[in-house]
Design a protein around this motif. Structure first.
Motif, PDB file in Angstrom:
ATOM      1  N   ASP A  47       0.829  -1.201   0.000  1.00  0.00           N
ATOM      2  CA  ASP A  47       0.000   0.000   0.000  1.00  0.00           C
ATOM      3  C   ASP A  47       0.864   1.252   0.000  1.00  0.00           C
ATOM      4  O   ASP A  47       0.601   2.216  -0.742  1.00  0.00           O
ATOM      5  N   ALA A  48       1.895   1.271   0.853  1.00  0.00           N
ATOM      6  CA  ALA A  48       2.774   2.444   0.931  1.00  0.00           C
ATOM      7  C   ALA A  48       3.416   2.733  -0.421  1.00  0.00           C
ATOM      8  O   ALA A  48       3.474   3.885  -0.867  1.00  0.00           O
ATOM      9  N   GLU A  49       3.895   1.693  -1.077  1.00  0.00           N
ATOM     10  CA  GLU A  49       4.531   1.891  -2.379  1.00  0.00           C
ATOM     11  C   GLU A  49       3.527   2.424  -3.397  1.00  0.00           C
ATOM     12  O   GLU A  49       3.878   3.250  -4.256  1.00  0.00           O
ATOM     13  N   GLN A  50       2.271   1.988  -3.309  1.00  0.00           N
ATOM     14  CA  GLN A  50       1.248   2.486  -4.231  1.00  0.00           C
ATOM     15  C   GLN A  50       0.976   3.968  -3.984  1.00  0.00           C
ATOM     16  O   GLN A  50       0.833   4.746  -4.934  1.00  0.00           O
ATOM     17  N   TYR A  51       0.906   4.374  -2.717  1.00  0.00           N
ATOM     18  CA  TYR A  51       0.692   5.789  -2.420  1.00  0.00           C
ATOM     19  C   TYR A  51       1.878   6.635  -2.873  1.00  0.00           C
ATOM     20  O   TYR A  51       1.703   7.728  -3.418  1.00  0.00           O
ATOM     21  N   GLY A  82       0.574  -8.209 -11.572  1.00  0.00           N
ATOM     22  CA  GLY A  82       0.283  -6.904 -12.140  1.00  0.00           C
ATOM     23  C   GLY A  82       0.275  -5.758 -11.155  1.00  0.00           C
ATOM     24  O   GLY A  82      -0.067  -4.628 -11.521  1.00  0.00           O
ATOM     25  N   GLY A  83       0.643  -6.022  -9.901  1.00  0.00           N
ATOM     26  CA  GLY A  83       0.685  -4.962  -8.905  1.00  0.00           C
ATOM     27  C   GLY A  83      -0.554  -4.936  -8.030  1.00  0.00           C
ATOM     28  O   GLY A  83      -1.536  -5.647  -8.260  1.00  0.00           O
ATOM     29  N   LEU A  84      -0.513  -4.092  -7.026  1.00  0.00           N
ATOM     30  CA  LEU A  84      -1.557  -4.083  -6.003  1.00  0.00           C
ATOM     31  C   LEU A  84      -2.926  -3.740  -6.578  1.00  0.00           C
ATOM     32  O   LEU A  84      -3.923  -4.400  -6.266  1.00  0.00           O
ATOM     33  N   MET A  85      -3.025  -2.695  -7.410  1.00  0.00           N
ATOM     34  CA  MET A  85      -4.326  -2.291  -7.928  1.00  0.00           C
ATOM     35  C   MET A  85      -4.940  -3.413  -8.768  1.00  0.00           C
ATOM     36  O   MET A  85      -6.154  -3.670  -8.675  1.00  0.00           O
ATOM     37  N   ALA A  86      -4.138  -4.086  -9.546  1.00  0.00           N
ATOM     38  CA  ALA A  86      -4.652  -5.203 -10.336  1.00  0.00           C
ATOM     39  C   ALA A  86      -5.136  -6.329  -9.434  1.00  0.00           C
ATOM     40  O   ALA A  86      -6.161  -6.966  -9.704  1.00  0.00           O
TER      41      ALA A  86
END
Length: 512
Positions: free
Chosen positions: A201-205, A371-375
């Motif tokens: 989550d931190a990396e996504q933000y 594909g990453g967190l959002m995917a």
């Protein structure tokens, strides 16, 4: 084995640990009415609490005014009901906002509550840059684990980033997002996935803010994290070491920050409500004490201890005081705060931390491969992994199968329930119309502008929380309609109360 205050910070982010900077005692409180909550805050502050933590009821979390028909039966049930700036002002009446740190357990409506908080400060002669505290504002974990969502995933994430952007620009002492892995743990995840999700989550933000033109060193120092503490004392203490170490290394490798603060994971811990029992509730004092010791030995910065009655209700005055005293006893009567890294050098702790770190790193690799967190959030894969883990037995709770209340304990339970706020009332809203500011808010949402300045204008005009959320939703629909005209797909907006809204999938939505 690391050294306190030095990279990769597994031994703690401060060189002297608690010897010069004790952890913040931050007990969660939020009763049905603003005045009741103010009374509880003053009660805790008078008895030595060092930071406030504000819990909101479900309608406030979902953008509903307390007189909305959809709020019926939920007003004041699991936190305070807030509809306007004046409600929030009543919560903080007589409390110096420039001196007391405030944590707000609010997510989908965090931009609205931020605007109200700023206006309360302005009208109490507190310069907004002097505000101190944390907004949870963590919509990624809401979509994954808790489901208190008002808007679609992309719009929810955009609003979270709006809050981060505004705080980075204007509120240097406010942590604009409290990045959470603990909620996934409460939903069933193991401790390795718990810390992996917080880091993901931190990396996504951070990536979201980089896309807005900020640098990692402008954003990361104001990030904070929230994890839980379970009953395995040594493993939980090791978990925080593993989380700090893995976070520091990944921040270093992925974003190359120049400011050391960008690699330091600052942690708030809540003792886990999932291990509390409604039967023999006084046993929960022992449980929360064990969890609190794990957090302290793990070197966290802030701690909330659950009340012994929290398995069945909002904590009563007695249980709130006992939970506060647990922290004060640990801080003042034991030697836990006398050493910067009491567990440093332990082969057991190092082994546990290494295992947890490897497990978390493996989860992060699996998330990236999909594909990453959002995917992973869109596909439901992570949610499925957590649901599968939730079926596993977490072990017995002592005193549950053969619970037998003594007369004194039964009387105590009755007293605690009698002291709580009667939930479920409908409450009139004292102010609502603010047509011009609400129109500007709708326009800002539709144009992909940062909504916080428009929210400030609406809050000053006494627009209600429900009216502001409706204006934001209308703006999102306006934009979706424009995008559709130009052939661009838009994220779906599903208002609360519709059959396919994510909040309809869980019954324990108000559990924090």
């Amino acid at each position: 084995m690391g050294t306190p205050g030095t990279y990769p910070y597994d031994a703690g982010i401060h060189p002297t640990g608690y010897t010069t900077r004790p952890w913040t005692i931050r007990q969660l409180a939020g009763l049905g009415d603003p005045e009741d909550t103010n009374t509880r805050f003053r009660y805790l502050l008078d008895r030595g609490e060092t930071g406030l933590s504000l819990a909101f009821d479900l309608p406030t979390q979902m953008g509903l005014d307390p007189d909305d028909p959809r709020a019926l039966g939920e007003v004041g049930r699991c936190g305070v009901s807030i509809a306007t700036v004046d409600d929030l002002a009543a919560v903080f009446a007589g409390i110096p906002l420039d001196k007391v740190s405030v944590s707000m357990t609010i997510n989908a409506t965090a931009p609205v509550l931020l605007a109200m908080w700023i206006v309360v400060a302005e009208e109490s002669a507190t310069p907004p840059p002097a505000l101190r505290g944390t907004l949870q504002n963590e919509m990624l974990k809401e979509w994954l684990a808790r489901k208190a969502c008002v808007f679609g995933l992309d719009d929810s994430f955009r609003l979270s980033l709006d809050v981060v952007e505004y705080c980075v620009r204007h509120l240097p002492k406010v942590n604009p997002v409290s990045i959470s892995g603990g909620h996934a743990r409460e939903a069933g995840a193991g401790r390795d996935l718990e810390i992996a999700l917080g880091i993901a989550d931190a990396e996504q933000y951070v990536r979201g803010m980089l896309e807005r033109g900020f640098t990692v060193d402008q954003v990361a120092p104001q990030l904070s994290f929230i994890y839980g503490a379970h009953m395995e004392l040594l493993a939980e203490a090791a978990k925080y070491r593993a989380a700090r170490r893995l976070y520091a290394r990944r921040m270093h490798d992925l974003f190359a920050p120049q400011d050391p603060r960008s690699q330091k994971m600052r942690i708030q811990v809540n003792t886990f409500g999932s291990v509390l029992a409604a039967s023999e509730p006084l046993n929960n004092v022992a449980r929360t004490t064990v969890q609190a010791i794990a957090a302290v030995l793990g070197g966290v910065q802030s701690l909330h201890v659950c009340g012994f009655d929290e398995a069945t209700q909002t904590p009563g005055e007695l249980s709130a005081r006992v939970a506060l005293r647990v922290q004060q006893i640990l801080q003042q009567e034991t030697d836990l705060a006398r050493y910067a890294d009491a567990l440093g050098g332990s082969a057991v702790i190092e082994g546990l931390a290494g295992d947890i770190e490897r497990g978390a790193a493996d989860w992060l690799d699996r998330i990236a491969a999909r594909g990453g967190l959002m995917a992973c959030l869109r596909s439901g894969w992570l949610e499925g992994e957590i649901d599968e883990a939730a079926y596993h037995d977490r072990g017995p709770l002592v005193g549950v199968a053969d619970a037998d209340h003594s007369p004194a304990e039964a009387a105590l339970v009755r007293q605690q329930r009698a002291s709580g706020v009667i939930p479920g009332r409908r409450r009139p809203v004292s102010a609502r119309p603010a047509p011009a500011p609400l129109a500007r808010l709708r326009t800002a949402a539709g144009r992909r502008e940062n909504v916080v300045p428009a929210l400030l204008e609406a809050a000053r005009a006494r627009a209600s929380l429900g009216a502001m959320c409706t204006a934001i939703g209308d703006g999102f629909r306006d934009r979706a309609a424009r995008d559709a005209q130009h052939g661009a797909p838009a994220p779906a907006h599903r208002p609360p109360g519709t059959p396919d809204h994510p909040t309809d999938r869980r019954s324990d939505i108000c559990a924090e």
